[in-house]
Design an enzyme around this catalytic site. Structure first.
Site, PDB file in Angstrom:
ATOM      1  N   SER A  54       0.826  -1.218   0.000  1.00 54.19           N
ATOM      2  CA  SER A  54       0.000   0.000   0.000  1.00 54.19           C
ATOM      3  C   SER A  54       0.853   1.258   0.000  1.00 54.19           C
ATOM      4  O   SER A  54       0.380   2.323  -0.375  1.00 54.19           O
ATOM      5  CB  SER A  54      -0.854   0.081   1.257  1.00 54.19           C
ATOM      6  OG  SER A  54      -1.841  -0.848   1.226  1.00 54.19           O
ATOM      7  N   ASP A  58     -10.286   3.901  17.729  1.00 51.03           N
ATOM      8  CA  ASP A  58     -11.198   3.936  16.581  1.00 51.03           C
ATOM      9  C   ASP A  58     -10.892   5.183  15.741  1.00 51.03           C
ATOM     10  O   ASP A  58     -10.949   6.309  16.252  1.00 51.03           O
ATOM     11  CB  ASP A  58     -12.640   3.969  17.108  1.00 51.03           C
ATOM     12  CG  ASP A  58     -13.658   3.977  15.974  1.00 51.03           C
ATOM     13  OD1 ASP A  58     -13.261   4.162  14.802  1.00 51.03           O
ATOM     14  OD2 ASP A  58     -14.854   3.794  16.253  1.00 51.03           O
ATOM     15  N   ASP A 116      -4.852   2.473  14.669  1.00 51.18           N
ATOM     16  CA  ASP A 116      -5.379   1.204  14.157  1.00 51.18           C
ATOM     17  C   ASP A 116      -5.428   0.200  15.298  1.00 51.18           C
ATOM     18  O   ASP A 116      -4.501   0.177  16.124  1.00 51.18           O
ATOM     19  CB  ASP A 116      -4.480   0.663  13.017  1.00 51.18           C
ATOM     20  CG  ASP A 116      -5.228  -0.268  12.082  1.00 51.18           C
ATOM     21  OD1 ASP A 116      -5.845  -1.226  12.575  1.00 51.18           O
ATOM     22  OD2 ASP A 116      -5.191  -0.037  10.860  1.00 51.18           O
ATOM     23  N   ALA A 152      -2.314   0.284  10.076  1.00 44.69           N
ATOM     24  CA  ALA A 152      -1.621  -1.012  10.093  1.00 44.69           C
ATOM     25  C   ALA A 152      -1.670  -1.707   8.717  1.00 44.69           C
ATOM     26  O   ALA A 152      -2.677  -1.575   8.015  1.00 44.69           O
ATOM     27  CB  ALA A 152      -2.266  -1.915  11.148  1.00 44.69           C
ATOM     28  N   PRO A 153      -0.613  -2.411   8.319  1.00 42.29           N
ATOM     29  CA  PRO A 153       0.647  -2.652   9.053  1.00 42.29           C
ATOM     30  C   PRO A 153       1.670  -1.512   8.955  1.00 42.29           C
ATOM     31  O   PRO A 153       2.730  -1.592   9.568  1.00 42.29           O
ATOM     32  CB  PRO A 153       1.196  -3.914   8.384  1.00 42.29           C
ATOM     33  CG  PRO A 153       0.653  -3.848   6.984  1.00 42.29           C
ATOM     34  CD  PRO A 153      -0.690  -3.185   7.066  1.00 42.29           C
ATOM     35  N   GLY A 154       1.406  -0.449   8.182  1.00 42.84           N
ATOM     36  CA  GLY A 154       2.321   0.693   8.268  1.00 42.84           C
ATOM     37  C   GLY A 154       2.899   1.228   6.961  1.00 42.84           C
ATOM     38  O   GLY A 154       3.814   2.046   6.981  1.00 42.84           O
ATOM     39  N   GLY A 155       2.365   0.775   5.826  1.00 41.57           N
ATOM     40  CA  GLY A 155       2.910   1.243   4.537  1.00 41.57           C
ATOM     41  C   GLY A 155       2.784   2.752   4.335  1.00 41.57           C
ATOM     42  O   GLY A 155       3.711   3.391   3.830  1.00 41.57           O
ATOM     43  N   LYS A 197     -13.326   3.848  -1.013  1.00 39.54           N
ATOM     44  CA  LYS A 197     -13.438   2.494  -1.555  1.00 39.54           C
ATOM     45  C   LYS A 197     -14.739   2.442  -2.343  1.00 39.54           C
ATOM     46  O   LYS A 197     -15.804   2.786  -1.817  1.00 39.54           O
ATOM     47  CB  LYS A 197     -13.468   1.458  -0.435  1.00 39.54           C
ATOM     48  CG  LYS A 197     -12.395   1.659   0.643  1.00 39.54           C
ATOM     49  CD  LYS A 197     -10.994   1.332   0.152  1.00 39.54           C
ATOM     50  CE  LYS A 197      -9.944   1.646   1.226  1.00 39.54           C
ATOM     51  NZ  LYS A 197      -8.565   1.569   0.755  1.00 39.54           N
ATOM     52  N   ASP A 244      -6.622   5.472   5.140  1.00 41.58           N
ATOM     53  CA  ASP A 244      -6.776   4.337   4.220  1.00 41.58           C
ATOM     54  C   ASP A 244      -7.723   3.302   4.838  1.00 41.58           C
ATOM     55  O   ASP A 244      -7.587   2.109   4.598  1.00 41.58           O
ATOM     56  CB  ASP A 244      -5.374   3.736   3.966  1.00 41.58           C
ATOM     57  CG  ASP A 244      -5.347   2.712   2.846  1.00 41.58           C
ATOM     58  OD1 ASP A 244      -6.244   2.724   1.998  1.00 41.58           O
ATOM     59  OD2 ASP A 244      -4.412   1.884   2.827  1.00 41.58           O
TER      60      ASP A 244
HETATM   61  C1  LIG Z   1      -6.169  -1.144   3.833  1.00 44.20           C
HETATM   62  S1  LIG Z   1      -5.655  -1.326   5.463  1.00 44.20           S
HETATM   63  C2  LIG Z   1      -4.501  -0.028   5.663  1.00 44.20           C
HETATM   64  C3  LIG Z   1      -3.165  -0.317   5.074  1.00 44.20           C
HETATM   65  C4  LIG Z   1      -2.159   0.751   5.444  1.00 44.20           C
HETATM   66  N1  LIG Z   1      -2.503   2.053   4.871  1.00 44.20           N
HETATM   67  C5  LIG Z   1      -0.766   0.388   4.958  1.00 44.20           C
HETATM   68  O1  LIG Z   1      -0.241   1.077   4.106  1.00 44.20           O
HETATM   69  O2  LIG Z   1      -0.193  -0.577   5.474  1.00 44.20           O
HETATM   70  C6  LIG Z   1      -7.011  -0.715   6.345  1.00 44.20           C
HETATM   71  C7  LIG Z   1      -6.790  -0.632   7.853  1.00 44.20           C
HETATM   72  O3  LIG Z   1      -7.861   0.134   8.393  1.00 44.20           O
HETATM   73  C8  LIG Z   1      -8.078  -0.343   9.699  1.00 44.20           C
HETATM   74  N2  LIG Z   1      -9.389   0.140  10.143  1.00 44.20           N
HETATM   75  C9  LIG Z   1     -10.610  -0.100   9.601  1.00 44.20           C
HETATM   76  N3  LIG Z   1     -11.560   0.528  10.324  1.00 44.20           N
HETATM   77  C10 LIG Z   1     -10.921   1.198  11.309  1.00 44.20           C
HETATM   78  C11 LIG Z   1     -11.347   2.055  12.358  1.00 44.20           C
HETATM   79  N4  LIG Z   1     -12.641   2.339  12.549  1.00 44.20           N
HETATM   80  N5  LIG Z   1     -10.402   2.585  13.166  1.00 44.20           N
HETATM   81  C12 LIG Z   1      -9.100   2.317  12.995  1.00 44.20           C
HETATM   82  N6  LIG Z   1      -8.634   1.524  12.009  1.00 44.20           N
HETATM   83  C13 LIG Z   1      -9.546   0.967  11.184  1.00 44.20           C
HETATM   84  C14 LIG Z   1      -7.959  -1.847   9.569  1.00 44.20           C
HETATM   85  O4  LIG Z   1      -7.649  -2.412  10.820  1.00 44.20           O
HETATM   86  C15 LIG Z   1      -6.836  -1.976   8.565  1.00 44.20           C
HETATM   87  O5  LIG Z   1      -5.580  -2.185   9.217  1.00 44.20           O
END
Ligand SMILES: C[S@@+](CC[C@H](N)C(=O)[O-])C[C@H]1O[C@@H](n2cnc3c(N)ncnc32)[C@H](O)[C@@H]1O
Length: 351
Positions: free
Chosen positions: A185, A255, A235, A215-218, A300, A271
């Site tokens: 990502s 959250d 996250d 998460a995971p941190g990209g 999305k 994201d």
């Molecule tokens: C597509 S992944 C993100 C990838 C991240 N941008 C990266 O580059 O590694 C979406 C993330 O959104 C988190 N997420 C979804 N709903 C959330 C919320 N209400 N609060 C915090 N994190 C949330 C999920 O746990 C997931 O890790």
């Protein structure tokens, strides 16, 4: 051949290009839909001319590249070069070279990939022929010549203006995956900074950021590597690799819809996988309340009518920011590294 406009896009997004074009240009004509591309044939040639002069591909959401086609040929398999050279020789005066360069292109599909090795050899051959005539490799020329092969039996010959188009072959930015970034990502955010954020708006050393859904941190990795020294990564999931222990990163298991920083940050990036209208409302709230001055986030869009849904989200943002008397700029683009989503850059503008 009638003049045409050729759009490259991610396969499966042809209807979104059509919806965007109909919304923005609204001119009479008909469509031919391929896979990873579509072609619009305007009824009136004057519309083609007008769009060639005015249309900037970077302002569009779904097309990766927009080519102004002047010729389409069916090709004999034994000698593709001769008819192409003949067609180029007989181009209308307005489109005769010289050209900045010549790009041989094909759809971003599995079938298209089979054309890639042909395109390299054929491109070198054509380049040499055109350079010998003084028609190619002219850095100051106003147009670039494109030859698009939907198959090896057909070619579309057309042009772009380099200042109004995307400066990557096939409209695809080639970015190298950083070895220590925790997820692919990261390339999405790198592309967003490259394609959407002007030079003056880029991250400056010492800036702060919040990364919602980190998460995971990209994305966090991108913000660190661009010079941010304080990043709140929000996250419930775990941060990985260097992003789990980096001194500039504070991981908070909260959250993303409820979290707000104690003091304003320079950047909000988001994201989270959520309904697009909820994301639009969340980002608007951050900017209206002054928690951040600029944001990169994505919507999305797994639904069919992506263009309509995007408009609905942009209206939510406009209602909130305009309603609060905030001037802003927003750019949205379906990036190469995006799948069923569109990435946006939103920034306040000083009055
Ligand atoms: C597509 S992944 C993100 C990838 C991240 N941008 C990266 O580059 O590694 C979406 C993330 O959104 C988190 N997420 C979804 N709903 C959330 C919320 N209400 N609060 C915090 N994190 C949330 C999920 O746990 C997931 O890790």
């Amino acid at each position: 051949m009638t003049h045409a406009i050729l759009f490259y896009c991610r396969p499966g997004f042809e209807a979104d290009v059509e919806a965007e074009f109909t919304f923005k240009a609204d001119i009479p004509g008909k469509w031919e839909i391929g896979q990873g591309f579509c072609i619009f044939l305007p009824k009136r040639p004057a519309d083609w001319d007008k769009l060639y002069r005015t249309l900037e591909c970077g302002d569009w959401v779904f097309p990766r590249q927009i080519i102004f086609v002047v010729e389409a040929l069916d090709l004999p398999p034994k000698d593709r070069l001769t008819p192409i050279l003949t067609a180029i020789d007989s181009l209308h005066e307005a489109h005769k070279g010289p050209w900045r360069d010549v790009w041989i292109e094909y759809p971003d599909t599995n079938d298209g990939k089979e054309i890639s090795s042909f395109s390299r050899k054929f491109g070198a051959l054509l380049d040499a022929k055109l350079a010998a005539k003084g028609l190619a490799n002219k850095p100051d020329a106003k147009a670039r010549l494109h030859l698009f092969f939907p198959t090896l039996e057909r070619v579309y010959i057309g042009f772009t203006r380099p200042d109004f188009s995307v400066n990557w072959q096939l409209g695809i930015p080639r970015l190298r995956m950083p070895t220590d970034a925790p997820s692919r990502s990261t390339l999405k955010l790198a592309e967003a900074f490259m394609m959407l954020v002007p030079e003056s708006g880029q991250v400056k050393p010492g800036m702060s950021a919040v990364d919602l859904g980190a998460a995971p941190g990209g994305w966090t990795w991108q913000m660190v590597s661009r010079g941010c020294t304080k990043i709140f990564a929000i996250d419930n999931g775990p941060m990985k690799g260097s992003m789990a222990i980096h001194p500039s990163v504070k991981h908070l298991r909260e959250d993303g819809f409820k979290y707000r920083p104690k003091s304003p940050v320079d950047w909000l990036v988001c994201d989270m996988v959520e309904q697009p209208a909820r994301i639009a409302a969340l980002i608007s709230d951050w900017l209206v309340k002054g928690h951040a001055r600029q944001a990169i986030f994505n919507f999305k869009l797994p639904m069919k009518k992506r263009w309509n849904e995007l408009q609905r989200c942009l209206e939510i943002i406009d209602d909130a920011l305009d309603g609060a008397g905030i001037r802003y700029q927003i750019r949205a683009r379906h990036l190469y590294h995006d799948r069923e989503e569109v990435t946006c850059y939103l920034t306040k503008i000083k009055r």
